[in-house]
Scaffold this motif. Structure first.
Motif, mmCIF file in Angstrom:
data_model
loop_
_atom_site.group_PDB
_atom_site.id
_atom_site.type_symbol
_atom_site.label_atom_id
_atom_site.label_comp_id
_atom_site.label_asym_id
_atom_site.label_seq_id
_atom_site.Cartn_x
_atom_site.Cartn_y
_atom_site.Cartn_z
ATOM 1 N N MET A 1 0.843 -1.184 0.000
ATOM 2 C CA MET A 1 0.000 0.000 0.000
ATOM 3 C C MET A 1 0.881 1.237 0.000
ATOM 4 S SD MET A 1 -3.059 -0.826 2.615
ATOM 5 C CE MET A 1 -4.507 -1.181 1.671
ATOM 6 N N GLU A 2 0.522 2.159 -0.847
ATOM 7 C CA GLU A 2 1.315 3.369 -1.012
ATOM 8 C C GLU A 2 1.422 4.180 0.279
ATOM 9 O OE1 GLU A 2 0.742 7.427 -3.485
ATOM 10 O OE2 GLU A 2 0.418 5.568 -4.591
ATOM 11 N N THR A 3 0.306 4.312 1.007
ATOM 12 C CA THR A 3 0.305 5.086 2.248
ATOM 13 C C THR A 3 1.262 4.486 3.272
ATOM 14 O OG1 THR A 3 -1.990 5.711 1.863
ATOM 15 C CG2 THR A 3 -1.170 5.951 4.104
ATOM 16 N N ILE A 4 1.205 3.192 3.443
ATOM 17 C CA ILE A 4 2.075 2.512 4.398
ATOM 18 C C ILE A 4 3.528 2.624 3.949
ATOM 19 C CG2 ILE A 4 2.716 0.268 5.366
ATOM 20 C CD1 ILE A 4 -0.287 -0.414 5.385
ATOM 21 N N ASP A 5 3.788 2.407 2.669
ATOM 22 C CA ASP A 5 5.163 2.495 2.166
ATOM 23 C C ASP A 5 5.743 3.890 2.371
ATOM 24 O OD1 ASP A 5 5.122 -0.158 1.422
ATOM 25 O OD2 ASP A 5 4.643 0.256 -0.682
ATOM 26 N N ASP A 6 4.928 4.926 2.179
ATOM 27 C CA ASP A 6 5.394 6.297 2.391
ATOM 28 C C ASP A 6 5.814 6.511 3.842
ATOM 29 O OD1 ASP A 6 5.814 9.095 1.642
ATOM 30 O OD2 ASP A 6 4.008 9.493 2.831
ATOM 31 N N ILE A 7 4.994 6.033 4.761
ATOM 32 C CA ILE A 7 5.338 6.168 6.177
ATOM 33 C C ILE A 7 6.586 5.357 6.501
ATOM 34 C CG2 ILE A 7 4.570 5.643 8.535
ATOM 35 C CD1 ILE A 7 1.700 6.379 7.567
ATOM 36 N N MET A 8 6.662 4.141 5.998
ATOM 37 C CA MET A 8 7.828 3.294 6.260
ATOM 38 C C MET A 8 9.114 3.936 5.734
ATOM 39 S SD MET A 8 6.778 0.660 7.980
ATOM 40 C CE MET A 8 8.215 -0.393 7.872
ATOM 41 N N ASP A 9 9.027 4.623 4.604
ATOM 42 C CA ASP A 9 10.203 5.268 4.017
ATOM 43 C C ASP A 9 10.638 6.511 4.776
ATOM 44 O OD1 ASP A 9 10.265 3.363 2.023
ATOM 45 O OD2 ASP A 9 9.315 4.639 0.506
ATOM 46 N N ASN A 10 9.720 7.145 5.505
ATOM 47 C CA ASN A 10 10.032 8.430 6.124
ATOM 48 C C ASN A 10 10.100 8.416 7.646
ATOM 49 O OD1 ASN A 10 10.147 10.464 3.834
ATOM 50 N ND2 ASN A 10 8.300 9.311 3.359
ATOM 51 N N PHE A 11 9.575 7.400 8.280
ATOM 52 C CA PHE A 11 9.607 7.308 9.740
ATOM 53 C C PHE A 11 11.034 6.987 10.189
ATOM 54 C CE2 PHE A 11 8.941 5.341 13.887
ATOM 55 C CZ PHE A 11 8.003 6.180 14.454
ATOM 56 N N ASP A 12 11.477 7.611 11.265
ATOM 57 C CA ASP A 12 12.854 7.444 11.728
ATOM 58 C C ASP A 12 12.947 6.278 12.732
ATOM 59 O OD1 ASP A 12 15.494 7.693 12.493
ATOM 60 O OD2 ASP A 12 15.398 9.874 12.732
ATOM 61 N N PHE A 13 13.023 5.068 12.195
ATOM 62 C CA PHE A 13 13.126 3.878 13.039
ATOM 63 C C PHE A 13 14.451 3.840 13.796
ATOM 64 C CE2 PHE A 13 9.865 2.617 10.013
ATOM 65 C CZ PHE A 13 8.916 2.064 10.857
ATOM 66 N N ASP A 14 15.499 4.410 13.227
ATOM 67 C CA ASP A 14 16.784 4.463 13.925
ATOM 68 C C ASP A 14 16.679 5.294 15.205
ATOM 69 O OD1 ASP A 14 18.220 2.841 12.120
ATOM 70 O OD2 ASP A 14 18.563 4.549 10.788
ATOM 71 N N LYS A 15 15.922 6.382 15.150
ATOM 72 C CA LYS A 15 15.741 7.226 16.334
ATOM 73 C C LYS A 15 14.977 6.467 17.417
ATOM 74 C CE LYS A 15 15.098 11.604 15.851
ATOM 75 N NZ LYS A 15 14.507 12.911 15.520
ATOM 76 N N VAL A 16 13.967 5.704 17.004
ATOM 77 C CA VAL A 16 13.217 4.881 17.961
ATOM 78 C C VAL A 16 14.160 3.866 18.606
ATOM 79 C CG1 VAL A 16 11.418 3.124 18.191
ATOM 80 C CG2 VAL A 16 10.993 5.171 16.811
ATOM 81 N N HIS A 17 14.978 3.235 17.800
ATOM 82 C CA HIS A 17 15.922 2.239 18.320
ATOM 83 C C HIS A 17 16.884 2.875 19.318
ATOM 84 C CE1 HIS A 17 19.345 -0.691 17.944
ATOM 85 N NE2 HIS A 17 18.322 -1.470 18.259
ATOM 86 N N GLU A 18 17.398 4.059 18.991
ATOM 87 C CA GLU A 18 18.302 4.772 19.910
ATOM 88 C C GLU A 18 17.602 5.087 21.234
ATOM 89 O OE1 GLU A 18 19.924 8.242 18.008
ATOM 90 O OE2 GLU A 18 20.543 7.070 16.253
ATOM 91 N N ALA A 19 16.351 5.531 21.160
ATOM 92 C CA ALA A 19 15.598 5.842 22.383
ATOM 93 C C ALA A 19 15.406 4.586 23.223
ATOM 94 C CB ALA A 19 14.245 6.458 22.033
ATOM 95 N N MET A 20 15.111 3.472 22.563
ATOM 96 C CA MET A 20 14.912 2.221 23.297
ATOM 97 C C MET A 20 16.201 1.789 23.993
ATOM 98 S SD MET A 20 12.337 0.151 20.783
ATOM 99 C CE MET A 20 11.616 -0.962 22.004
ATOM 100 N N ILE A 21 17.334 1.973 23.325
ATOM 101 C CA ILE A 21 18.618 1.638 23.935
ATOM 102 C C ILE A 21 18.856 2.523 25.152
ATOM 103 C CG2 ILE A 21 21.128 1.737 23.616
ATOM 104 C CD1 ILE A 21 20.596 0.869 20.660
ATOM 105 N N LEU A 22 18.661 3.832 24.992
ATOM 106 C CA LEU A 22 18.889 4.767 26.099
ATOM 107 C C LEU A 22 17.984 4.486 27.293
ATOM 108 C CD1 LEU A 22 19.358 8.098 24.131
ATOM 109 C CD2 LEU A 22 21.086 6.922 25.509
ATOM 110 N N LEU A 23 16.764 4.082 27.018
ATOM 111 C CA LEU A 23 15.793 3.828 28.089
ATOM 112 C C LEU A 23 15.804 2.388 28.590
ATOM 113 C CD1 LEU A 23 12.801 5.836 26.587
ATOM 114 C CD2 LEU A 23 14.233 6.499 28.538
ATOM 115 N N GLY A 24 16.526 1.523 27.886
ATOM 116 C CA GLY A 24 16.505 0.116 28.251
ATOM 117 C C GLY A 24 15.144 -0.505 27.988
ATOM 118 N N TRP A 25 14.448 -0.011 26.982
ATOM 119 C CA TRP A 25 13.084 -0.444 26.645
ATOM 120 C C TRP A 25 13.166 -1.759 25.886
ATOM 121 C CZ3 TRP A 25 8.967 3.643 25.309
ATOM 122 C CH2 TRP A 25 7.736 3.036 25.047
ATOM 123 N N ARG A 26 12.648 -2.801 26.489
ATOM 124 C CA ARG A 26 12.747 -4.134 25.907
ATOM 125 C C ARG A 26 11.377 -4.694 25.552
ATOM 126 N NH1 ARG A 26 17.130 -3.165 28.612
ATOM 127 N NH2 ARG A 26 18.987 -4.457 28.602
#
Length: 95
Positions: A1-26
């Motif tokens: 789906m185009e809408t989902i692909d657009d979000i997947m291409d632009n959402f910053d998953f690396d930033k989420v991963h960094e936040a999870m590491i900093l917070l110890g979010w498992r």
């Protein structure tokens, strides 16, 4: 789906991963039953699944979330809009 692909291409998953590491979010690893910080690929997989669930809903407005992710779907004039968020905290006072 185009809408989902657009979000997947632009959402910053690396930033989420960094936040999870900093917070110890498992998350629970369902294979090992251990709590682990998920890899970016798992974050992407979970987010896509939530958005697919939202798009598959016949309701014009739909919200779902898990593991920090929040997906909101709204429909206006027969056009569907999605948003993907990673929520660290929120508060509301809905009447």
């Amino acid at each position: 789906m185009e809408t989902i692909d657009d979000i997947m291409d632009n959402f910053d998953f690396d930033k989420v991963h960094e936040a999870m590491i900093l917070l110890g979010w498992r998350w629970v690893n369902h294979d090992t039953k251990a709590f682990e910080i998920p890899h970016v690929s798992e974050l992407r997989k979970r987010a896509r699944r939530l958005m697919q669930d939202a798009m598959g809903s016949h309701m014009p407005s739909y919200s779902t979330g898990t593991g920090g992710f929040q997906v909101d779907k709204t429909t206006e004039e027969n056009k569907v809009y999605l948003s993907l968020s990673f929520v660290l905290t929120s508060w509301d006072n809905y009447a």
